[in-house]
Scaffold this motif. Structure first.
Motif, PDB file in Angstrom:
ATOM      1  N   PRO A 242       0.799  -1.221   0.000  1.00 47.23           N
ATOM      2  CA  PRO A 242       0.000   0.000   0.000  1.00 47.23           C
ATOM      3  C   PRO A 242       0.839   1.282   0.000  1.00 47.23           C
ATOM      4  CG  PRO A 242      -0.894  -1.584   1.559  1.00 47.23           C
ATOM      5  CD  PRO A 242       0.435  -2.121   1.112  1.00 47.23           C
ATOM      6  N   VAL A 243       1.973   1.264   0.686  1.00 54.75           N
ATOM      7  CA  VAL A 243       2.828   2.453   0.721  1.00 54.75           C
ATOM      8  C   VAL A 243       3.345   2.781  -0.679  1.00 54.75           C
ATOM      9  CG1 VAL A 243       4.974   3.442   1.614  1.00 54.75           C
ATOM     10  CG2 VAL A 243       3.500   2.095   3.125  1.00 54.75           C
ATOM     11  N   LYS A 244       3.791   1.746  -1.370  1.00 57.43           N
ATOM     12  CA  LYS A 244       4.302   1.926  -2.737  1.00 57.43           C
ATOM     13  C   LYS A 244       3.184   2.379  -3.669  1.00 57.43           C
ATOM     14  CE  LYS A 244       7.098  -0.474  -6.217  1.00 57.43           C
ATOM     15  NZ  LYS A 244       7.790  -1.746  -6.545  1.00 57.43           N
ATOM     16  N   VAL A 251       2.520  10.290  -7.512  1.00 58.45           N
ATOM     17  CA  VAL A 251       3.328  10.591  -8.698  1.00 58.45           C
ATOM     18  C   VAL A 251       2.420  10.913  -9.885  1.00 58.45           C
ATOM     19  CG1 VAL A 251       4.879   9.578 -10.417  1.00 58.45           C
ATOM     20  CG2 VAL A 251       5.345   9.276  -7.978  1.00 58.45           C
ATOM     21  N   GLU A 252       1.372  10.110 -10.060  1.00 57.29           N
ATOM     22  CA  GLU A 252       0.436  10.335 -11.166  1.00 57.29           C
ATOM     23  C   GLU A 252      -0.248  11.693 -11.037  1.00 57.29           C
ATOM     24  OE1 GLU A 252      -2.227   7.043 -11.000  1.00 57.29           O
ATOM     25  OE2 GLU A 252      -0.631   5.552 -11.238  1.00 57.29           O
ATOM     26  N   LEU A 280       9.532  10.539  -4.845  1.00 57.49           N
ATOM     27  CA  LEU A 280       8.431  11.137  -5.578  1.00 57.49           C
ATOM     28  C   LEU A 280       8.945  12.123  -6.628  1.00 57.49           C
ATOM     29  CD1 LEU A 280       5.108  12.318  -3.968  1.00 57.49           C
ATOM     30  CD2 LEU A 280       6.043  13.423  -5.989  1.00 57.49           C
ATOM     31  N   LEU A 281       9.929  12.919  -6.255  1.00 58.48           N
ATOM     32  CA  LEU A 281      10.497  13.885  -7.209  1.00 58.48           C
ATOM     33  C   LEU A 281      11.079  13.178  -8.428  1.00 58.48           C
ATOM     34  CD1 LEU A 281      12.376  16.496  -4.992  1.00 58.48           C
ATOM     35  CD2 LEU A 281      10.081  16.643  -5.959  1.00 58.48           C
ATOM     36  N   ALA A 282      11.791  12.095  -8.187  1.00 58.73           N
ATOM     37  CA  ALA A 282      12.427  11.369  -9.278  1.00 58.73           C
ATOM     38  C   ALA A 282      11.367  10.706 -10.176  1.00 58.73           C
ATOM     39  CB  ALA A 282      13.394  10.319  -8.726  1.00 58.73           C
ATOM     40  N   ALA A 283      10.393  10.045  -9.564  1.00 56.59           N
ATOM     41  CA  ALA A 283       9.383   9.316 -10.333  1.00 56.59           C
ATOM     42  C   ALA A 283       8.502  10.253 -11.142  1.00 56.59           C
ATOM     43  CB  ALA A 283       8.542   8.450  -9.403  1.00 56.59           C
TER      44      ALA A 283
END
Length: 287
Positions: A242-244, A251-252, A280-283
């Motif tokens: 769930p965390v992932k 991100v979306e 999050l920044l990278a993704a």
């Protein structure tokens, strides 16, 4: 908008996408804890917004912001009218300027009955708009002043009226409450652009990675933020991790928000999980 020498102040008027993230002050004493906190956050952030006891008692937001500034960070200290009267708030604002803090975010603050400290009494001497006006009247050098917006609140006419009041009070930038419905947010931004408000203030849209189904259900019950739809809840309930999954959803959303005309930046509400900010920044290709 105020012109300052700080990198955050300059970023707000640069025309590029501004990236900020929230942090919660450590609940342990000592400056070393703040250094460890700073190390978790990417150095590419334009500013770190230090929360002021949003959910439970943490260390002093002013002290944490000052220590982050000492670490070379552009730090924004959050000040809530819930806990301090006008005298204390203005005194802290003057202190923040003296300590090298780059910005002040003016909030009312969640009611203490929601978990901060139910037995505590609130101050609420002034509201967040009056605080914005009071801080700007202090004429603090190199300190920008921020406010918040609630894109989901209806009717839209009263929503925009409150936004106009915050701009008139002197707010330099605006952080939205976390967005879970980009389509509904886009409708709000259409109204903001039609009123020409996006030209008067830097609007930074917020995303909040959900740590799991329990967090989503708590936010749905409180109805504090925008609607978390059934699809999001279903994704979290079926996810092996769930965390992932919550991070993937954030991100979306971030990828959609940065494309909305009038949005000047993205703010990541870490909720105390600062280590997730870099991922999050990278993704979302925000780094």
């Amino acid at each position: 908008m105020k012109t300052t020498k700080t990198e955050f102040g300059q970023a707000l008027t640069s025309g590029r996408l501004v990236i900020t993230a929230e942090c919660l002050p450590p609940r342990t004493g000592g400056a070393e804890a703040v250094k460890k906190l700073s190390a978790l956050l990417p150095t590419t952030l334009d500013a770190v917004v230090v929360a002021d006891n949003p959910d439970e008692i943490h260390g002093s937001s002013l002290a944490c912001a000052a220590l982050l500034a000492r670490e070379g960070r552009d730090a924004v200290v959050t000040m809530t009218t819930r806990d301090r009267n006008r005298i204390a708030l203005e005194s802290d604002a003057l202190g923040a300027s003296a300590l090298g803090v780059s910005g002040i975010l003016c909030l009312t603050g969640n009611h203490q009955s929601l978990g901060v400290c139910p037995q505590a009494a609130s101050a609420n001497d002034i509201d967040s708009i009056q605080l914005t006006q009071a801080v700007q009247a202090l004429d603090l050098p190199d300190v920008v002043v921020g406010a918040t917006a609630h894109p989901h609140q209806k009717p839209i006419e009263l929503n925009l009226l409150r936004l106009k009041k915050k701009i008139a009070a002197g707010a330099d930038f605006l952080l939205t409450e976390p967005v879970f419905d980009p389509a509904a947010f886009a409708v709000w931004m259409d109204a903001v652009r039609t009123a020409g408000l996006d030209k008067q203030i830097a609007i930074i849209a917020s995303v909040l990675p959900l740590e799991g189904l329990e967090k989503a259900e708590v936010l749905r019950q409180r109805k504090t933020y925008g609607p978390i739809d059934d699809v999001a809840v279903e994704r979290l309930s079926k996810a092996a991790d769930p965390v992932k999954e919550g991070l993937a959803m954030a991100v979306e959303i971030a990828a959609q928000l940065k494309m909305v005309p009038g949005v000047r930046g993205i703010h990541i509400l870490s909720g105390g999980y600062e280590a997730v900010v870099g991922d999050l920044l990278a993704a979302a290709k925000l780094a």
